[in-house]
Scaffold this motif. Sequence first.
Motif, mmCIF file in Angstrom:
data_model
loop_
_atom_site.group_PDB
_atom_site.id
_atom_site.type_symbol
_atom_site.label_atom_id
_atom_site.label_comp_id
_atom_site.label_asym_id
_atom_site.label_seq_id
_atom_site.Cartn_x
_atom_site.Cartn_y
_atom_site.Cartn_z
ATOM 1 N N THR A 1 0.849 -1.186 0.000
ATOM 2 C CA THR A 1 0.000 0.000 0.000
ATOM 3 C C THR A 1 0.884 1.234 0.000
ATOM 4 N N ASP A 2 0.339 2.326 -0.495
ATOM 5 C CA ASP A 2 1.048 3.606 -0.449
ATOM 6 C C ASP A 2 0.812 4.330 0.869
ATOM 7 N N LYS A 3 -0.072 3.786 1.701
ATOM 8 C CA LYS A 3 -0.381 4.407 2.989
ATOM 9 C C LYS A 3 0.774 4.225 3.965
ATOM 10 N N LYS A 4 0.844 5.132 4.933
ATOM 11 C CA LYS A 4 1.834 5.010 5.997
ATOM 12 C C LYS A 4 1.300 4.073 7.076
ATOM 13 N N VAL A 5 2.203 3.498 7.836
ATOM 14 C CA VAL A 5 1.824 2.598 8.924
ATOM 15 C C VAL A 5 0.866 3.290 9.880
ATOM 16 N N GLU A 6 1.153 4.520 10.247
ATOM 17 C CA GLU A 6 0.305 5.254 11.183
ATOM 18 C C GLU A 6 -1.133 5.365 10.669
ATOM 19 N N ASP A 7 -1.290 5.626 9.375
ATOM 20 C CA ASP A 7 -2.631 5.730 8.792
ATOM 21 C C ASP A 7 -3.347 4.381 8.827
ATOM 22 N N LEU A 8 -2.630 3.309 8.506
ATOM 23 C CA LEU A 8 -3.227 1.970 8.560
ATOM 24 C C LEU A 8 -3.673 1.621 9.975
ATOM 25 N N MET A 9 -2.896 2.047 10.952
ATOM 26 C CA MET A 9 -3.241 1.761 12.339
ATOM 27 C C MET A 9 -4.447 2.583 12.783
ATOM 28 N N LYS A 10 -4.510 3.835 12.369
ATOM 29 C CA LYS A 10 -5.633 4.687 12.763
ATOM 30 C C LYS A 10 -6.929 4.264 12.080
ATOM 31 N N GLU A 11 -6.838 3.748 10.859
ATOM 32 C CA GLU A 11 -8.021 3.308 10.120
ATOM 33 C C GLU A 11 -8.531 1.960 10.617
ATOM 34 N N GLY A 12 -7.650 1.175 11.193
ATOM 35 C CA GLY A 12 -7.997 -0.191 11.583
ATOM 36 C C GLY A 12 -8.714 -0.279 12.907
ATOM 37 N N GLY A 13 -9.294 -1.443 13.141
ATOM 38 C CA GLY A 13 -9.994 -1.665 14.400
ATOM 39 C C GLY A 13 -9.781 -3.058 14.977
ATOM 40 N N ILE A 14 -9.471 -4.029 14.115
ATOM 41 C CA ILE A 14 -9.265 -5.409 14.575
ATOM 42 C C ILE A 14 -7.832 -5.785 14.250
ATOM 43 N N PHE A 15 -7.013 -5.866 15.304
ATOM 44 C CA PHE A 15 -5.575 -6.043 15.122
ATOM 45 C C PHE A 15 -5.062 -7.378 15.651
ATOM 46 N N HIS A 16 -4.187 -7.961 14.865
ATOM 47 C CA HIS A 16 -3.310 -9.051 15.276
ATOM 48 C C HIS A 16 -2.117 -8.922 14.343
ATOM 49 N N ARG A 17 -1.172 -8.075 14.753
ATOM 50 C CA ARG A 17 -0.099 -7.700 13.845
ATOM 51 C C ARG A 17 1.165 -7.286 14.572
ATOM 52 N N ILE A 18 2.250 -7.347 13.820
ATOM 53 C CA ILE A 18 3.545 -6.833 14.266
ATOM 54 C C ILE A 18 3.915 -5.709 13.309
ATOM 55 N N VAL A 19 4.079 -4.515 13.842
ATOM 56 C CA VAL A 19 4.459 -3.357 13.039
ATOM 57 C C VAL A 19 5.980 -3.264 13.054
ATOM 58 N N ILE A 20 6.552 -3.148 11.876
ATOM 59 C CA ILE A 20 8.009 -3.107 11.734
ATOM 60 C C ILE A 20 8.380 -1.788 11.058
ATOM 61 N N LYS A 21 8.897 -0.854 11.852
ATOM 62 C CA LYS A 21 9.353 0.417 11.284
ATOM 63 C C LYS A 21 10.766 0.258 10.706
ATOM 64 N N ASN A 22 11.609 -0.487 11.419
ATOM 65 C CA ASN A 22 12.935 -0.864 10.937
ATOM 66 C C ASN A 22 13.385 -2.072 11.751
ATOM 67 N N ILE A 23 14.562 -2.555 11.506
ATOM 68 C CA ILE A 23 15.027 -3.810 12.103
ATOM 69 C C ILE A 23 15.023 -3.797 13.638
ATOM 70 N N ASN A 24 15.161 -2.630 14.250
ATOM 71 C CA ASN A 24 15.169 -2.517 15.704
ATOM 72 C C ASN A 24 13.943 -1.806 16.263
ATOM 73 N N ASN A 25 12.927 -1.662 15.467
ATOM 74 C CA ASN A 25 11.745 -0.935 15.907
ATOM 75 C C ASN A 25 10.507 -1.759 15.565
ATOM 76 N N LEU A 26 10.092 -2.596 16.499
ATOM 77 C CA LEU A 26 8.935 -3.469 16.328
ATOM 78 C C LEU A 26 7.873 -3.117 17.363
ATOM 79 N N ALA A 27 6.643 -3.433 17.037
ATOM 80 C CA ALA A 27 5.543 -3.254 17.988
ATOM 81 C C ALA A 27 4.508 -4.338 17.719
ATOM 82 N N VAL A 28 3.949 -4.890 18.785
ATOM 83 C CA VAL A 28 2.909 -5.907 18.680
ATOM 84 C C VAL A 28 1.584 -5.270 19.068
#
Length: 146
Positions: free
Chosen positions: A92-119
């Motif tokens: 997608t051309d969307k940013k991670v932040e936009d995908l997170m704000k648009e979403g409501g049902i999550f089961h995911r690991i967000v990877i900004k870079n190799i040392n920046n993860l979020a569950v």
Amino acid sequence: FQWSSPPEAIERFKSQELWFPPPQFYEFCRLCNFSSLRELQQFSSVRALEGCERWMPVMLSAADGFIQLLPGDELYPEDPDYTGEKKMIMSTDKKVEDLMKEGGIFHRIVIKNINNLAVYVNIQAKYKHINPLMMNCDNSDYNSRL
């Protein structure tokens, strides 16, 4: 080798003293639910009778990072590629932040870079599994919709 508790391992990951891949980060976050090995053993012996499910994370490439989608997430495909034969690529051309704000049902690991993860998880785990504690290696806050 060095023995670390799951919270200690995550802190060492956050400070970039060590690195482990996203699936292990996810499992360390799950282990943070238990304060002792005995508590984990008790949970495991009861839960083992429930069964399990096969998963394969599906990578979603965003404009500024990646999201590993897991079963139950609203963006997880109905027919995931369990074998790697389909070479399934989601982007997608969307940013991670936009995908997170648009979403409501999550089961995911967000990877900004190799040392920046979020569950991020807000679904009920199947087979009496326990969800990981939601951990974030930066200061992003996508919890407003969780």
